[in-house]
Write an enzyme that holds these catalytic residues in place. Structure first.
Site, PDB file in Angstrom:
ATOM      1  N   LYS A   1       2.279   4.507   1.279  1.00  0.00           N
ATOM      2  CA  LYS A   1       2.429   5.036   2.636  1.00  0.00           C
ATOM      3  C   LYS A   1       2.243   6.544   2.557  1.00  0.00           C
ATOM      4  O   LYS A   1       3.122   7.261   2.097  1.00  0.00           O
ATOM      5  CB  LYS A   1       3.805   4.680   3.206  1.00  0.00           C
TER       6      LYS A   1
ATOM      7  N   GLU B   1       0.830  -1.208   0.000  1.00  0.00           N
ATOM      8  CA  GLU B   1       0.000   0.000   0.000  1.00  0.00           C
ATOM      9  C   GLU B   1       0.859   1.250   0.000  1.00  0.00           C
ATOM     10  O   GLU B   1       1.937   1.248   0.586  1.00  0.00           O
ATOM     11  CB  GLU B   1      -0.869   0.033   1.262  1.00  0.00           C
TER      12      GLU B   1
ATOM     13  N   PHE C   1      -7.355   2.779   5.332  1.00  0.00           N
ATOM     14  CA  PHE C   1      -6.564   1.570   5.060  1.00  0.00           C
ATOM     15  C   PHE C   1      -6.910   0.366   5.936  1.00  0.00           C
ATOM     16  O   PHE C   1      -6.390  -0.710   5.721  1.00  0.00           O
ATOM     17  CB  PHE C   1      -5.063   1.847   5.090  1.00  0.00           C
TER      18      PHE C   1
ATOM     19  N   GLU D   1      -5.382   7.709   7.100  1.00  0.00           N
ATOM     20  CA  GLU D   1      -4.370   8.756   7.135  1.00  0.00           C
ATOM     21  C   GLU D   1      -5.011   9.991   6.502  1.00  0.00           C
ATOM     22  O   GLU D   1      -5.565   9.919   5.403  1.00  0.00           O
ATOM     23  CB  GLU D   1      -3.143   8.306   6.330  1.00  0.00           C
TER      24      GLU D   1
ATOM     25  N   ARG E   1      -3.133   9.515  16.593  1.00  0.00           N
ATOM     26  CA  ARG E   1      -2.318   8.341  16.899  1.00  0.00           C
ATOM     27  C   ARG E   1      -2.077   8.207  18.406  1.00  0.00           C
ATOM     28  O   ARG E   1      -1.959   7.123  18.935  1.00  0.00           O
ATOM     29  CB  ARG E   1      -0.993   8.508  16.166  1.00  0.00           C
TER      30      ARG E   1
ATOM     31  N   ARG F   1      -2.306  10.263  11.162  1.00  0.00           N
ATOM     32  CA  ARG F   1      -3.163   9.097  11.330  1.00  0.00           C
ATOM     33  C   ARG F   1      -4.434   9.506  12.060  1.00  0.00           C
ATOM     34  O   ARG F   1      -4.373  10.212  13.064  1.00  0.00           O
ATOM     35  CB  ARG F   1      -2.432   8.038  12.133  1.00  0.00           C
TER      36      ARG F   1
ATOM     37  N   ARG G   1       3.911  -3.221  17.512  1.00  0.00           N
ATOM     38  CA  ARG G   1       4.722  -3.076  16.312  1.00  0.00           C
ATOM     39  C   ARG G   1       5.141  -4.485  15.930  1.00  0.00           C
ATOM     40  O   ARG G   1       5.802  -5.153  16.696  1.00  0.00           O
ATOM     41  CB  ARG G   1       5.957  -2.222  16.624  1.00  0.00           C
TER      42      ARG G   1
HETATM   43  P1  AMP Z   1       5.862   5.337  10.746  1.00  0.00           P
HETATM   44  O1  AMP Z   1       5.128   6.493  11.395  1.00  0.00           O
HETATM   45  O2  AMP Z   1       6.979   5.743   9.877  1.00  0.00           O
HETATM   46  O3  AMP Z   1       6.170   4.250  11.741  1.00  0.00           O
HETATM   47  O4  AMP Z   1       4.828   4.662   9.740  1.00  0.00           O
HETATM   48  C1  AMP Z   1       3.588   4.184  10.153  1.00  0.00           C
HETATM   49  C2  AMP Z   1       2.534   5.222   9.861  1.00  0.00           C
HETATM   50  O5  AMP Z   1       2.322   5.346   8.458  1.00  0.00           O
HETATM   51  C3  AMP Z   1       1.175   4.848  10.384  1.00  0.00           C
HETATM   52  O6  AMP Z   1       1.047   5.174  11.747  1.00  0.00           O
HETATM   53  C4  AMP Z   1       0.234   5.659   9.524  1.00  0.00           C
HETATM   54  O7  AMP Z   1       0.031   6.917  10.130  1.00  0.00           O
HETATM   55  C5  AMP Z   1       1.031   5.885   8.242  1.00  0.00           C
HETATM   56  N1  AMP Z   1       0.443   5.275   7.040  1.00  0.00           N
HETATM   57  C6  AMP Z   1       0.305   5.899   5.846  1.00  0.00           C
HETATM   58  N2  AMP Z   1      -0.229   5.096   4.931  1.00  0.00           N
HETATM   59  C7  AMP Z   1      -0.471   3.910   5.539  1.00  0.00           C
HETATM   60  C8  AMP Z   1      -1.025   2.677   5.107  1.00  0.00           C
HETATM   61  N3  AMP Z   1      -1.445   2.480   3.852  1.00  0.00           N
HETATM   62  N4  AMP Z   1      -1.098   1.671   6.010  1.00  0.00           N
HETATM   63  C9  AMP Z   1      -0.670   1.853   7.283  1.00  0.00           C
HETATM   64  N5  AMP Z   1      -0.138   2.998   7.751  1.00  0.00           N
HETATM   65  C10 AMP Z   1      -0.033   4.022   6.895  1.00  0.00           C
END
Ligand code: AMP
Length: 610
Positions: free
Chosen positions: A273, A271, A368, A327, A294, A278, A445
């Site tokens: 990102k 998917e 998502f 998101e 979040r 969030r 996680r």
């Molecule tokens: P990170 O903040 O770098 O750990 O990445 C995870 C975050 O990516 C999640 O908490 C979401 O806010 C965001 N995100 C964006 N697109 C997606 C998606 N398709 N699936 C899951 N998380 C996503």
């Protein structure tokens, strides 16, 4: 239950930094707490009155606390303030002054936890005319009956600054130790001492179940009460509920697409990102929509446009209740392009000007995941099932869409998809397990979700001078004017203008007005012969003006024609997040930044991220 028991435990917790000692102190405290008030006691220990996600703050102002301390202890406010400046902590000031006073007066009624909680509730709830006086009265009453140590923690609690340094997970540990071993093993301490290997294993399982329950309800008070009244059975009864936030699932990270596919059993749902904020949406048709960040903060009031968009897209004929993970991505309504995620920060924490901010910084919601649908808990179901539910409940609109996804086991298809995600302005992809055990892991996680981001950071080092070659009709406030322009760089070798971006940001209202008039004079019915574009503009223009444009970076894009195929087949160069800096009336279109210059800038801007 006497509040002094709490105060004494807090004092001892403050004196240690060791998690095990804190846990033991909490076990001692919880063991002596009647089940009827354990919920309140847990919130008080968190320095709150309600679970985190209920945004009800105690937040007594320092001034008011000073007045109350002065009133109760008989010291002048100036003296209280002076001591505060010296000690930096009104709790300690109150403790010291109450101690002096108590040497002179008789001890009054002992404070109970129930009474303290009720008074704090009254303080938090006081509003409107007379609120200050009511708060003052409530604070003075409990401070009057407080012992010195109690005064320390009462004052800190009402100021919203208890900060014992106890993590939620430590409270969970203590709750599990206190209440879980009751099943068959008698009281907590005896169980602790007589633990056999089997018991230890059982306790680990219980601990995991307690944490799982917490992840589903995000409410330590609820978990405590269920445990205290119904043991593990009670805790297992905790379910997802629309309106109450779930602790979000998080992603792991790996360095290559190959590793990712390998880790996910050779096949995954990839998917985009999205780079935004969030938002966990809780939809209850006929009741309300609630939005959580979040950090599980209730942000509904800050995003009325999101609520409206959800209600519009939600299929309320067939469904009435859902929890959806999304998101919210800032985007330009004129160009349809995503904007830097920092744009959402203009929307956060606002009490005033919410509607204006929603107009100035619009977001699009990319959904998502779906955790609950019409009372059916989907969190435990495999991901493909949840995704299907998501597709059924929404009719995509210009404000709510499903995240772009691709189910694949093919490495080169996966790599292409990743590239497409970057070209669309995303920061990478999240690969998701589609196996039988791909449940939604609330609060965890894990390797069910693996993120893959590009490993370089690029910044555009200079502005570019670009030529408007087309225009798009404006919407909303820009109705009747141009909403955005199609901008091009100059290809010297072929003497033509090749597109690099849609520019819709950085214009003042007056500028928009005059620009529409000036460029309007250059309108032609078809694309000008010297313009190379695969994008279709609403209006075509003769290349005539030059605008200086600031961008975040130069990227590769299949929809723009500048330097097409030079760096990657099927892609040209694009400028991301373009913003008008100024009009360059001194330049002719042939003086604009050349395609070759853009290619050089692209090569230079790439920097590896450590
Ligand atoms: P990170 O903040 O770098 O750990 O990445 C995870 C975050 O990516 C999640 O908490 C979401 O806010 C965001 N995100 C964006 N697109 C997606 C998606 N398709 N699936 C899951 N998380 C996503």
């Amino acid at each position: 239950m006497d509040y002094s028991v709490l105060a004494e435990t807090y004092r001892r917790i403050e004196e240690t930094t060791k998690r095990l000692e804190m846990t033991a102190l909490l076990v001692g405290l919880f063991s002596g707490t009647p089940p009827g008030i354990i919920r309140k006691l847990v919130y008080l220990t968190q320095g709150r009155l309600y679970p985190d996600f209920m945004s009800i703050e105690l937040g007594v102002a320092d001034r008011l606390a000073i007045r109350a301390i002065a009133f109760v202890t008989g010291y002048p406010e100036e003296e209280v303030t002076r001591r505060w400046m010296k000690e930096g902590d009104l709790g300690l000031v109150a403790e010291g002054l109450v101690a002096v006073k108590k040497q002179r007066t008789l001890f009054s009624e002992p404070l109970t936890v129930e009474r303290v909680y009720a008074s704090l509730q009254g303080i938090a709830g006081a509003s409107g005319a007379g609120a200050q006086e009511l708060k003052m009265k409530l604070i003075a009453e409990i401070l009057h009956d407080a012992r010195p140590l109690e005064a320390r923690f009462l004052v800190r609690t009402m100021l919203g600054r208890l900060r014992l340094g106890v993590a939620d997970m430590t409270i969970l540990d203590a709750l599990a130790i206190t209440f879980a071993p009751r099943e068959g093993t008698g009281d907590a301490r005896a169980a602790e001492e007589a633990a056999t290997a089997d018991e230890l294993a059982a306790r680990r399982r219980n601990r995991a179940a307690v944490e799982h329950a917490y992840n589903l309800c995000s409410d330590l008070g609820e978990v405590a009460e269920r445990l205290a009244t119904g043991g593990m059975e009670g805790v297992r009864g905790i379910r997802l509920e629309a309106g109450r936030p779930v602790r979000p699932m998080l992603a792991e990270r790996l360095g290559s697409m190959e590793e990712i596919l390998g880790k996910l059993g050779g096949k995954a749902s990839l998917e985009y990102k999205y780079d935004g904020m969030r938002i966990q949406s809780h939809i209850r048709i006929g009741k309300e929509v609630r939005l959580f960040s979040r950090q599980l903060e209730n942000v509904t009031g800050q995003f009325p446009d999101v609520t409206a968009a959800i209600l519009q897209a939600f299929n309320s004929r067939d469904h009435e209740e859902a929890i959806v993970d999304c998101e919210a991505v800032p985007f330009n309504t004129e160009t349809g392009e995503f904007l830097p995620f920092q744009e959402v920060s203009h929307r956060r924490g606002r009490k005033y000007g919410v509607e204006e901010a929603a107009e100035d910084y619009p977001v699009i919601l990319m959904a998502f995941d779906c955790l609950l649908l019409d009372g059916r808990e989907l969190a435990g179901a495999p991901y493909p099932e949840r995704r299907k539910a998501l597709a059924r409940m929404f009719r995509p609109t210009d404000r709510v869409q499903m995240s772009e996804s691709l189910l694949t086991s093919d490495l080169s298809a996966a790599e292409q998809f990743f590239q497409k995600a970057l070209d669309s302005g995303c920061e990478g992809i999240v690969a998701k397990s589609v196996s039988e055990d791909s449940a939604y892991r609330a609060g965890a996680r894990g390797w069910q979700w693996i993120k893959f981001k590009r490993d370089y950071k690029s910044e555009m080092e200079d502005t570019a001078d670009l030529v408007p070659v087309g225009a798009f009709a404006g919407h909303g406030k820009r109705k009747g004017k141009y909403g955005a322009l199609l901008m091009a760089a100059y290809n010297k070798d072929l003497d033509r203008f090749e597109t690099v971006c849609k520019l819709g940001t950085g214009f003042s209202d007056e500028m928009l007005e005059s620009m529409t008039a000036e460029l309007g004079a250059q309108r032609v019915p078809q694309r000008h012969a010297r313009v190379e574009s695969t994008m279709k503009a609403d209006y075509w223009l003769v290349p005539s003006a030059v605008y200086e444009v600031l961008g975040a970076e130069i990227t590769l894009s299949p929809v723009h024609t500048a330097g097409f195929g030079k760096l990657r087949s099927g892609s040209g160069l694009a400028i991301r997040f373009p913003r008008l800096k100024q009009v360059r009336a001194d330049k002719r279109p042939e003086d604009a930044t050349s395609v070759q210059e853009l290619l050089d800038m692209y090569e230079r801007q790439l920097k590896k991220v450590e």
